[in-house]
Design a protein around this motif. Structure first.
Motif, PDB file in Angstrom:
ATOM      1  N   PRO A  99      -3.395   9.071  -3.366  1.00 35.09           N
ATOM      2  CA  PRO A  99      -4.781   9.549  -3.305  1.00 35.09           C
ATOM      3  C   PRO A  99      -5.778   8.504  -2.814  1.00 35.09           C
ATOM      4  O   PRO A  99      -6.889   8.853  -2.425  1.00 35.09           O
ATOM      5  N   ARG A 100      -5.380   7.232  -2.824  1.00 34.26           N
ATOM      6  CA  ARG A 100      -6.274   6.185  -2.326  1.00 34.26           C
ATOM      7  C   ARG A 100      -5.998   5.834  -0.862  1.00 34.26           C
ATOM      8  O   ARG A 100      -6.699   5.016  -0.275  1.00 34.26           O
ATOM      9  N   ALA A 101      -4.970   6.456  -0.274  1.00 37.13           N
ATOM     10  CA  ALA A 101      -4.533   6.071   1.073  1.00 37.13           C
ATOM     11  C   ALA A 101      -5.593   6.346   2.128  1.00 37.13           C
ATOM     12  O   ALA A 101      -5.675   5.640   3.132  1.00 37.13           O
ATOM     13  N   CYS A 102      -6.411   7.378   1.918  1.00 40.75           N
ATOM     14  CA  CYS A 102      -7.447   7.689   2.908  1.00 40.75           C
ATOM     15  C   CYS A 102      -8.358   6.488   3.139  1.00 40.75           C
ATOM     16  O   CYS A 102      -8.797   6.234   4.270  1.00 40.75           O
ATOM     17  N   TYR A 103      -8.628   5.751   2.077  1.00 44.43           N
ATOM     18  CA  TYR A 103      -9.475   4.558   2.181  1.00 44.43           C
ATOM     19  C   TYR A 103      -8.654   3.344   2.602  1.00 44.43           C
ATOM     20  O   TYR A 103      -8.995   2.655   3.570  1.00 44.43           O
TER      21      TYR A 103
ATOM     22  N   VAL B 204       0.835  -1.201   0.000  1.00 47.75           N
ATOM     23  CA  VAL B 204       0.000   0.000   0.000  1.00 47.75           C
ATOM     24  C   VAL B 204       0.870   1.252   0.000  1.00 47.75           C
ATOM     25  O   VAL B 204       1.855   1.337   0.732  1.00 47.75           O
ATOM     26  N   ASN B 205       0.497   2.229  -0.825  1.00 51.76           N
ATOM     27  CA  ASN B 205       1.130   3.539  -0.813  1.00 51.76           C
ATOM     28  C   ASN B 205       0.422   4.399   0.246  1.00 51.76           C
ATOM     29  O   ASN B 205      -0.720   4.808   0.048  1.00 51.76           O
ATOM     30  N   PRO B 206       1.084   4.698   1.372  1.00 53.12           N
ATOM     31  CA  PRO B 206       0.402   5.433   2.447  1.00 53.12           C
ATOM     32  C   PRO B 206       0.238   6.918   2.168  1.00 53.12           C
ATOM     33  O   PRO B 206      -0.411   7.623   2.949  1.00 53.12           O
ATOM     34  N   LEU B 207       0.806   7.411   1.052  1.00 50.47           N
ATOM     35  CA  LEU B 207       0.768   8.843   0.748  1.00 50.47           C
ATOM     36  C   LEU B 207      -0.044   9.169  -0.499  1.00 50.47           C
ATOM     37  O   LEU B 207      -0.183  10.340  -0.850  1.00 50.47           O
TER      38      LEU B 207
END
Length: 317
Positions: free
Chosen positions: A144-148, A139-142
């Motif tokens: 645009p999908r990280a919020c989800y 997972v990329n924690p930074l």
């Protein structure tokens, strides 16, 4: 043996999955409290249920505490499509994290069993396929999908910490791509996008070259998995993958939708969005062995039922 009637809370109950779950629980004879803030949920989804005596709807945001008396909680509250969860990413993270804290606090107070609707997005853009529950993800924690993605990962952490620290009875399901009637027509998901575009005779938009794969589970099959997981003994906490293990490319899905709708739509190609996973396919060995569960509805059957729903929806509008 007679059915034990339970008081069941479904957060996100007016959404796509939640409304189907509410109907299933009512059919089983339970009292159902549907809680939704209607950000992505719709009153139209639960309108047929409002006349049923064991159904109650409440407007409420799970980022605020809720004080009710229930036996079981299904926590489904959270926008689940990129177009919706990226609209207000801070609120999306709060819904997953603060919402989990509030619902777990409720479960702790009233000693309720609680189910978390987690997601295959906890695996990010996977480096292995299919994904089993012991895969820790990419997972990329930074991004645009990280919020989800990270919001759901944090929610899982909270569920297991409440289980270990406070003895809360938990069930965690990781949901893979699901489709069916009552999907939001503008949610940006591939099935609803393709069907709406095909029915309107618009070009069907493929992102990337269309070779990325998904595995699509019909909503009735998924809800069956929810109910079975919730009914397992206390040792079965999950996380458990629930989805269809049969992959299909998005390009092939587009062709099937065109055929089933009889559309003349052409396919157009657009750049692949950032962090969009190239593969998404569950290993459901755990669900098979523990629940005796696997999807039963064939893709063509499920797509036909979903197309009919959208055909009626677009005609009525």
């Amino acid at each position: 043996m007679a059915l034990t009637i339970k008081r069941v809370l479904v957060t996100g109950g007016a959404g796509f999955l939640g409304s189907h779950l509410c109907a299933r629980l009512l059919d089983e004879g339970h009292d159902v409290l549907c809680v939704d803030n209607y950000f992505t949920g719709s009153k139209a989804n639960i309108e047929p249920l409002l006349k049923r005596p064991h159904f109650e709807a409440m407007r409420h945001d799970v980022t605020f505490p809720l004080y009710v008396e229930v036996d079981e909680i299904f926590n489904l509250a959270c926008p689940a499509s990129p177009i919706h969860y990226q609209f207000d990413p801070v609120q999306t993270t709060k819904t997953s994290v603060v919402g989990a804290i509030n619902m777990l606090g409720l479960a702790k107070r009233v000693k309720a069993k609680i189910f978390q609707a987690s997601t295959s997005e906890v695996y990010g853009d996977p480096t292995i396929s299919p994904q089993a529950e012991d895969y820790r993800g990419n997972v990329n924690p930074l991004g645009p999908r990280a919020c989800y993605d990270e919001g759901k990962r944090a929610a899982e952490t909270l569920f297991f910490d409440y289980h270990r620290q406070h003895g809360v009875r938990i069930k965690v399901a990781r949901i893979f791509n699901t489709y069916g009637p009552r999907m939001h027509p503008n949610d940006g998901r591939v099935v609803s996008n393709f069907i709406v575009q095909a029915l309107r005779g618009q070009p069907i938009t493929l992102y990337g070259d269309g070779s990325q794969t998904r595995a699509f589970c019909f909503v009735d099959d998924l809800v069956e998995g929810f109910v079975r997981l919730m009914a397992t003994d206390e040792d079965c906490t999950g996380p458990m993958n629930l989805g269809n293990p049969h992959e299909i490319s998005v390009a092939e899905l587009a062709r099937r939708v065109i055929d089933l709708t009889g559309s003349n739509s052409e396919i157009v190609y657009r750049p692949l969005p950032q962090d969009d996973p190239l593969q998404r396919c569950p290993d459901i060995s755990f669900a098979k062995s523990k629940l005796g569960w696997e999807p039963q509805v064939r893709l063509e059957v499920g797509l036909s039922r979903t197309i009919e729903y959208f055909r009626e929806l677009l005609t009525s509008k």
